[in-house]
Design an enzyme around this catalytic site. Structure first.
Site, PDB file in Angstrom:
ATOM      1  CB  SER A   1      37.387  20.259   1.204  1.00 38.47           C
ATOM      2  OG  SER A   1      37.888  19.963  -0.082  1.00 38.47           O
TER       3      SER A   1
ATOM      4  CB  THR B   1      43.763  19.192   3.149  1.00 38.80           C
ATOM      5  OG1 THR B   1      42.945  19.473   4.265  1.00 38.80           O
ATOM      6  CG2 THR B   1      44.923  20.156   3.110  1.00 38.80           C
TER       7      THR B   1
ATOM      8  NE  ARG C   1      39.803  20.614  13.463  1.00 40.30           N
ATOM      9  CZ  ARG C   1      40.352  20.193  12.330  1.00 40.30           C
ATOM     10  NH1 ARG C   1      40.418  20.993  11.286  1.00 40.30           N
ATOM     11  NH2 ARG C   1      40.828  18.980  12.232  1.00 40.30           N
TER      12      ARG C   1
ATOM     13  CB  THR D   1      42.355  22.585   4.430  1.00 37.67           C
ATOM     14  OG1 THR D   1      41.214  21.761   4.551  1.00 37.67           O
ATOM     15  CG2 THR D   1      42.798  23.015   5.815  1.00 37.67           C
TER      16      THR D   1
ATOM     17  CB  THR E   1      44.869  14.807   3.130  1.00 31.95           C
ATOM     18  OG1 THR E   1      43.467  15.073   2.986  1.00 31.95           O
ATOM     19  CG2 THR E   1      45.149  13.397   2.655  1.00 31.95           C
ATOM     20  N   GLY E   2      43.339  14.484   5.907  1.00 36.00           N
ATOM     21  CA  GLY E   2      42.560  13.643   6.810  1.00 36.00           C
ATOM     22  C   GLY E   2      42.325  14.333   8.136  1.00 36.00           C
TER      23      GLY E   2
HETATM   24  C1  SD4 Z   1      42.102  19.263   8.875  1.00 36.43           C
HETATM   25  N1  SD4 Z   1      43.574  17.866   7.604  1.00 36.43           N
HETATM   26  O1  SD4 Z   1      41.681  20.396   9.023  1.00 36.43           O
HETATM   27  C2  SD4 Z   1      42.530  18.840   7.497  1.00 36.43           C
HETATM   28  C3  SD4 Z   1      41.348  18.369   6.753  1.00 36.43           C
HETATM   29  C4  SD4 Z   1      41.662  17.450   5.635  1.00 36.43           C
HETATM   30  O2  SD4 Z   1      41.250  15.924   4.091  1.00 36.43           O
HETATM   31  O3  SD4 Z   1      42.706  17.184   5.272  1.00 36.43           O
HETATM   32  N2  SD4 Z   1      40.878  16.821   5.022  1.00 36.43           N
HETATM   33  O4  SD4 Z   1      42.133  18.442   9.779  1.00 36.43           O
END
Ligand code: SD4
Length: 352
Positions: free
Chosen positions: A86, A207, A235, A225, A258-259
């Site tokens: 990731s 991330t 994207r 990330t 994160t997320g």
């Molecule tokens: C994103 N926030 O590209 C990042 C991905 C991520 O835990 O954090 N994942 O949207």
């Protein structure tokens, strides 16, 4: 003169100069709470892979080094880790098979740099720092970011490992885009990855966001990330967007996220957390409020997505909050180098 005094003097002069330039009155910024400066260095990071990242950062902080050097060194650890799908090298690709990376970095003086959708460079965090230090810009994207990285001497490489390529082929069998909540492979993770046909239920996002305060009270943050696995080509998530995935204000503190980045961008999440701290909330309260705004605005969506915030104020106080159970963060200071803490969350049980 200390860095902070120099900064205060410069910003007061700057404010006065711009007020004079347009002949108007400068509206008063909300008063900053009198948060004392931390007495010792500390670094914090998202997720369990933050433990190793923190240790690399601590090697610098412990010697009296700069918070900015510490977060860059820390973020490079998961970027180089081939088992981590990731972040950085070996990150899962987009739906067309391209590994595209996002990263940002920011110091205590509002200096910041970022790259988005950069390909073929294993350490986007270091490119982000070069953008900050060697260009008049904040954000470079795509081919332009790659061109800049190559000019700066970064090595071009294939980031798609055989394992990641195999996972992508597995995903292509169904080709459904459903961001999973957390990584199954994490200590506090869940099992959503399996439903995406990923080998071993591997995660499709996580991330690393890092925040550090050094012995001189300077703060810095970094976020890096590969974004959401199987995303559309082009994207870009929250991580390279200053104010969304990362924000640092040397007077107040810093935040990172994160997320699902789209939800964080809609709410200018990390900036919001810092502004809430400016109004007197603790890092924990500020992270919770930022999560609750997302939940309030999109109650249905928030049942199936994860967003987590991590924050530290300049006193070194730490807080975190997530929508879903399973988010964790690592804390490292002179007392303990390998602390991993489960974050509080809105939902304490799984929806999937
Ligand atoms: C994103 N926030 O590209 C990042 C991905 C991520 O835990 O954090 N994942 O949207």
């Amino acid at each position: 003169m200390t860095d902070r005094r120099r900064f205060l003097k410069a910003s007061l002069l700057g404010t006065a100069a711009s007020a004079l330039a347009w002949g108007g009155k400068v509206s008063a910024a909300p008063a900053s709470p009198q948060v004392p400066v931390a007495t010792g260095a500390r670094v914090i990071s998202t997720w369990d892979f933050g433990v190793a990242a923190n240790q690399a950062a601590w090697a610098i902080l412990d010697k009296g080094g700069h918070a900015l050097d510490a977060v860059e060194a820390g973020a490079r650890v998961p970027e180089a880790d081939l088992k981590n799908h990731s972040v950085g090298r070996a990150g899962y690709p987009d739906r067309d098979g391209h590994v595209t990376l996002d990263a940002s970095i920011m110091d205590h003086n509002y200096n910041c740099g970022a790259v988005a959708a950069i390909e073929h460079i294993a350490h986007p965090i270091s490119v982000a720092r070069r953008v900050m230090e060697r260009t008049p810009h904040v954000l470079l994207v795509g081919d332009g970011a790659l061109q800049f990285a190559l000019e700066q001497g970064f090595k071009k490489e294939n980031l798609l490992t055989p394992e990641s390529e195999q996972a992508w082929h597995e995903w292509l069998k169904t080709a459904k885009y459903h961001p999973s909540i957390n990584s199954e492979t994490r200590d506090y993770g869940r099992t959503a990855g399996k439903s995406m046909g990923m080998p071993g239920g591997a995660n499709n996002h996580d991330t690393i966001g890092m925040l550090a305060i050094d012995a001189q009270g300077r703060m810095a943050g970094a976020c890096t990330t590969s974004g959401m696995a199987w995303k559309m080509r082009g994207r870009v998530g929250d991580s390279p967007i200053i104010g969304a995935g990362l924000y640092v204000d040397g007077e107040i503190g810093g935040a990172t996220s994160t997320g699902v980045g789209e939800e964080v961008i809609r709410n200018a999440g990390s900036f919001l957390v810092v502004e809430l701290m400016r109004q007197g909330r603790s890092p924990q309260e500020a992270c919770k409020e930022a999560v609750m705004r997302i939940v309030k605005r999109r109650p249905e969506a928030s049942k199936t997505i994860q967003v987590g915030f991590l924050a530290m104020n300049r006193a070194g106080e730490v807080g975190a909050y997530a929508i879903q159970h399973g988010f964790s963060y690592a804390v490292c200071d002179a007392r303990k180098q390998d602390g991993l803490i489960p974050s509080q969350s809105l939902y304490t049980t799984s929806y999937s």
